[in-house]
Design an enzyme around this catalytic site. Structure first.
Site, short mmCIF file in Angstrom:
data_model
loop_
_atom_site.label_atom_id
_atom_site.label_comp_id
_atom_site.label_asym_id
_atom_site.label_seq_id
_atom_site.Cartn_x
_atom_site.Cartn_y
_atom_site.Cartn_z
N LYS A 18 0.82 -1.21 0.00
CA LYS A 18 0.00 0.00 0.00
C LYS A 18 0.86 1.27 0.00
O LYS A 18 0.64 2.18 -0.79
CB LYS A 18 -0.95 0.01 1.22
N ARG A 93 -9.74 0.39 8.92
CA ARG A 93 -9.32 -0.99 9.15
C ARG A 93 -10.36 -1.77 9.95
O ARG A 93 -10.13 -2.95 10.24
CB ARG A 93 -8.02 -0.98 9.96
N ARG A 132 11.51 -5.49 4.92
CA ARG A 132 11.16 -4.07 4.69
C ARG A 132 12.10 -3.14 5.45
O ARG A 132 12.47 -3.38 6.59
CB ARG A 132 9.72 -3.81 5.16
N ARG A 165 11.35 -1.18 11.08
CA ARG A 165 10.33 -0.92 12.11
C ARG A 165 10.40 -1.97 13.21
O ARG A 165 10.60 -3.15 12.93
CB ARG A 165 8.93 -0.96 11.47
N ARG A 176 -0.46 -9.46 13.21
CA ARG A 176 -1.11 -8.43 12.39
C ARG A 176 -1.96 -9.06 11.29
O ARG A 176 -3.00 -8.52 10.92
CB ARG A 176 -0.05 -7.48 11.81
P1 ADP Z 1 1.18 -2.21 7.93
O1 ADP Z 1 0.73 -1.56 6.67
O2 ADP Z 1 2.51 -2.86 7.85
O3 ADP Z 1 0.14 -3.05 8.58
P2 ADP Z 1 0.77 0.33 9.31
O4 ADP Z 1 1.91 1.26 9.27
O5 ADP Z 1 -0.41 0.62 8.45
O6 ADP Z 1 1.36 -1.11 9.05
O7 ADP Z 1 0.25 0.19 10.79
C1 ADP Z 1 1.15 -0.05 11.87
C2 ADP Z 1 0.34 -0.20 13.16
O8 ADP Z 1 -0.34 1.04 13.44
C3 ADP Z 1 -0.76 -1.25 13.12
O9 ADP Z 1 -0.27 -2.55 13.45
C4 ADP Z 1 -1.72 -0.71 14.19
O10 ADP Z 1 -1.24 -0.98 15.51
C5 ADP Z 1 -1.64 0.80 13.97
N1 ADP Z 1 -2.65 1.25 13.00
C6 ADP Z 1 -2.43 1.79 11.76
N2 ADP Z 1 -3.58 2.09 11.15
C7 ADP Z 1 -4.58 1.75 12.01
C8 ADP Z 1 -6.00 1.81 11.95
N3 ADP Z 1 -6.66 2.28 10.88
N4 ADP Z 1 -6.70 1.37 13.05
C9 ADP Z 1 -6.07 0.93 14.14
N5 ADP Z 1 -4.74 0.82 14.25
C10 ADP Z 1 -3.99 1.23 13.20
P1 ADP Z 2 2.14 -1.76 3.23
O1 ADP Z 2 2.12 -0.25 3.20
O2 ADP Z 2 0.92 -2.36 2.58
O3 ADP Z 2 2.35 -2.29 4.61
P2 ADP Z 2 4.71 -1.56 1.81
O4 ADP Z 2 4.43 -0.70 0.64
O5 ADP Z 2 5.47 -0.98 2.95
O6 ADP Z 2 3.35 -2.26 2.33
O7 ADP Z 2 5.47 -2.86 1.25
C1 ADP Z 2 5.90 -3.88 2.13
C2 ADP Z 2 7.26 -4.40 1.68
O8 ADP Z 2 7.12 -5.14 0.45
C3 ADP Z 2 8.28 -3.30 1.39
O9 ADP Z 2 9.53 -3.78 1.81
C4 ADP Z 2 8.21 -3.13 -0.13
O10 ADP Z 2 9.46 -2.69 -0.68
C5 ADP Z 2 7.88 -4.53 -0.60
N1 ADP Z 2 7.00 -4.56 -1.78
C6 ADP Z 2 5.96 -3.72 -2.08
N2 ADP Z 2 5.36 -4.09 -3.24
C7 ADP Z 2 6.02 -5.20 -3.67
C8 ADP Z 2 5.87 -6.05 -4.83
N3 ADP Z 2 4.91 -5.85 -5.75
N4 ADP Z 2 6.72 -7.09 -4.95
C9 ADP Z 2 7.69 -7.31 -4.02
N5 ADP Z 2 7.88 -6.55 -2.92
C10 ADP Z 2 7.06 -5.51 -2.74
#
Ligand code: ADP
Ligand code: ADP
Length: 220
Positions: A18, A93, A132, A165, A176
């Site tokens: 995303k 979410r 990541r 992270r 998660r």
């Molecule tokens: P990822 O895309 O890897 O799941 P995020 O950066 O979106 O991670 O979220 C990291 C953490 O922040 C989540 O595990 C949760 O604890 C919190 N978080 C993010 N967005 C939300 C949401 N919309 N509602 C509740 N908690 C959230």
């Molecule tokens: P999210 O915001 O949904 O948690 P990220 O954009 O941070 O996800 O992507 C998660 C990890 O996967 C990052 O390390 C990113 O570089 C990698 N990644 C994202 N898209 C792809 C893809 N299409 N193929 C392989 N790796 C990817």
């Protein structure tokens, strides 16, 4: 000529891509990128009251309570740059968050224009999470194997230092993912029923996913 505000949601499990796609798509759509996780991390870094409240939940890989999260995101959406709309990443979410967002937009005569549902198999997500790395300055995501920076440990965009992270461990990501399937995946049906959901195969190259997303938003 001013166009109507546009609200687009990137939906998908942790590490589906995303954030990676949001950087590209927000430029393409000319919309601000509003990521709830980034907002929480900004508050953590600056040791605000909100950051203090969110920390324990984030460390465990569970959701921060709805009231805190909804207030934070709606406040962000009330900022002047969001008068054109926003590209939402990581929010909503839960169903309660989705309903609160619909209500806040409806009060202004607005609605969500499209929801892009990015799917990736769980095992691939675990590999994406553990490799990541993020820029400390701008938050741009990289991957040590799938999307490495030009110079190891350094952001291509602004030269910032890359870090991992605290919650990007295999144990936390399994939690998660469980949280995603239990609390977030019902949103797929919620938005599909409204006729605004588009399914995107996230298990392709980063560029191929970007092309699929651009095609999906072309009609919005
Ligand atoms: P990822 O895309 O890897 O799941 P995020 O950066 O979106 O991670 O979220 C990291 C953490 O922040 C989540 O595990 C949760 O604890 C919190 N978080 C993010 N967005 C939300 C949401 N919309 N509602 C509740 N908690 C959230
Ligand atoms: P999210 O915001 O949904 O948690 P990220 O954009 O941070 O996800 O992507 C998660 C990890 O996967 C990052 O390390 C990113 O570089 C990698 N990644 C994202 N898209 C792809 C893809 N299409 N193929 C392989 N790796 C990817």
């Amino acid at each position: 000529m001013a166009t109507n505000p546009k609200f687009v949601i990137l939906l998908g499990p942790p590490a589906a891509g995303k954030g990676t796609q949001a950087t590209r798509l927000s430029e393409h759509l000319q919309l601000p990128h509003v990521a709830s996780g980034d907002l929480f991390r900004y508050n953590l870094k600056n040791q605000t009251e909100l950051g203090r409240k969110a920390k324990a939940y984030m460390d465990q890989g569970v959701l921060v309570p709805d009231d805190i999260t909804i207030a934070m995101v709606l406040d962000r959406l009330s900022q002047p740059d969001c008068t054109v709309g926003a590209l939402l990443d990581g929010f909503p979410r839960t169903l309660a968050q989705a309903e609160a967002l619909d209500k806040a937009l409806a009060e202004k005569g607005l609605a969500i224009n499209g929801v892009l549902n990015i799917s990736v198999p769980d095992e691939e997500l675990i590999e994406r999470v553990t490799g990541r790395r993020l820029c400390r300055t701008c938050g741009e995501p990289y991957h040590i194997k799938f999307n490495p920076p030009k110079r190891a440990g350094i952001c291509d965009k602004d030269g910032g230092e890359l870090y991992q992270r605290d919650d990007d461990t295999e144990a936390t990501v399994r939690n998660r993912l469980r949280v995603y399937w239990e609390q977030t995946s019902p949103l797929i049906g919620y938005y599909r029923d409204k006729g605004i959901l588009v399914d995107i195969d996230g298990a392709q190259s980063i560029d191929a996913v970007t092309e699929a997303l651009k095609a999906a938003v072309a009609g919005l």
